[in-house]
Write a protein that holds these residues in place. Structure first.
Motif, PDB file in Angstrom:
ATOM      1  N   UNK A 105      54.765  32.950  37.222  1.00 57.08           N
ATOM      2  CA  UNK A 105      54.867  33.256  35.799  1.00 57.08           C
ATOM      3  C   UNK A 105      53.541  33.501  35.109  1.00 57.08           C
ATOM      4  N   UNK A 106      52.430  33.284  35.791  1.00 54.94           N
ATOM      5  CA  UNK A 106      51.115  33.520  35.175  1.00 54.94           C
ATOM      6  C   UNK A 106      50.928  35.018  34.967  1.00 54.94           C
ATOM      7  N   UNK A 107      50.362  35.389  33.824  1.00 53.74           N
ATOM      8  CA  UNK A 107      50.013  36.804  33.650  1.00 53.74           C
ATOM      9  C   UNK A 107      48.811  37.088  34.540  1.00 53.74           C
ATOM     10  N   UNK A 108      48.664  38.331  34.938  1.00 55.25           N
ATOM     11  CA  UNK A 108      47.639  38.602  35.934  1.00 55.25           C
ATOM     12  C   UNK A 108      46.994  39.961  35.730  1.00 55.25           C
TER      13      UNK A 108
ATOM     14  N   UNK B  13      42.727  23.660  34.605  1.00 53.84           N
ATOM     15  CA  UNK B  13      42.405  24.894  33.888  1.00 53.84           C
ATOM     16  C   UNK B  13      43.661  25.658  33.480  1.00 53.84           C
ATOM     17  N   UNK B  14      43.496  26.501  32.458  1.00 50.12           N
ATOM     18  CA  UNK B  14      44.595  27.365  31.994  1.00 50.12           C
ATOM     19  C   UNK B  14      44.581  28.709  32.700  1.00 50.12           C
TER      20      UNK B  14
ATOM     21  N   UNK C 272      46.967  32.309  33.556  1.00 52.80           N
ATOM     22  CA  UNK C 272      46.256  33.560  33.812  1.00 52.80           C
ATOM     23  C   UNK C 272      45.700  33.523  35.221  1.00 52.80           C
ATOM     24  N   UNK C 273      45.932  34.599  35.979  1.00 51.94           N
ATOM     25  CA  UNK C 273      45.409  34.718  37.337  1.00 51.94           C
ATOM     26  C   UNK C 273      44.785  36.104  37.453  1.00 51.94           C
ATOM     27  N   UNK C 274      43.452  36.154  37.566  1.00 47.49           N
ATOM     28  CA  UNK C 274      42.766  37.434  37.635  1.00 47.49           C
ATOM     29  C   UNK C 274      41.913  37.565  38.883  1.00 47.49           C
TER      30      UNK C 274
END
Length: 196
Positions: A163-166, A76-77, A126-128
């Motif tokens: 480095x993932x946006x979160x 997954x992205x 992306x990490x949410x």
């Protein structure tokens, strides 16, 4: 984007499940490829096996029992976790998913020679987190130090998905919430997810 949404709550009639459904629906409506993972409904077994523990810090971690979950995580992205905080931490089932699936050769690479970890989830951009707490913000943050948030945003994300946006969204004081406060937070979640 291909985004996995991991949900962890035993009830499908509660607020947390409504948040999960809102996230999945909003992502799909905006054209994302969604992998909806509902740990309770899937009967995920959170306890690490003896074999998994024996091989955990070796170069050949035996994650065969959770291979499907590992393959998804590596494909997954983006990843969004949706769950309640219980006793200032994630539920046991979600912690077991992290313990078993975020292992070596999946979420990180371990070098036994110099004993350092290298992030391996380079695919995650992306990490949410969408969560709730029974206690008010001041108890969670000032009294308890918001340990759950630190584990997720200072531990898991940089160690495995550097480095993932979160984003991190929390509804505090659920023990005294109202229909209006819950609906307002649900709409904030929808709006945030719609911007992805």
């Amino acid at each position: 984007m291909r985004i996995q949404v991991v949900h962890c709550h035993p009830l499908v009639t509660g607020y947390n499940h409504a948040l999960y459904e809102a996230i999945v629906e909003t992502l799909k409506a905006n054209g994302h490829d969604v992998v909806a993972t509902d740990l309770y409904r899937e009967g995920f077994q959170p306890a690490m096996t003896e074999r998994e523990r024996q091989t955990y810090m070796e170069e050949t971690y035996d994650y065969s029992a959770v291979a499907g979950y590992a393959d998804t995580l590596k494909s997954v992205d983006g990843l969004i976790l949706c769950f309640p905080h219980w006793w200032f931490s994630m539920p046991a089932m979600l912690k077991g998913w992290v313990d078993r699936v975020w292992g070596p050769s999946i979420a990180f690479d371990y070098d036994p020679k110099d004993r350092h970890l290298e992030p391996a989830l380079r695919n995650i951009r992306l990490f949410g987190v969408v969560t709730s707490y029974g206690s008010p913000w001041w108890v969670v943050t000032l009294f308890a130090g918001n340990a759950g948030k630190k584990v997720l945003m200072r531990g898991m994300k940089p160690l495995c998905a550097k480095g993932a946006r979160s984003f991190y969204m929390a509804h505090y004081d659920m023990d005294h919430s109202t229909a209006e406060s819950r609906q307002a937070f649900l709409e904030k979640v929808r709006a945030r997810v719609a911007r992805l």
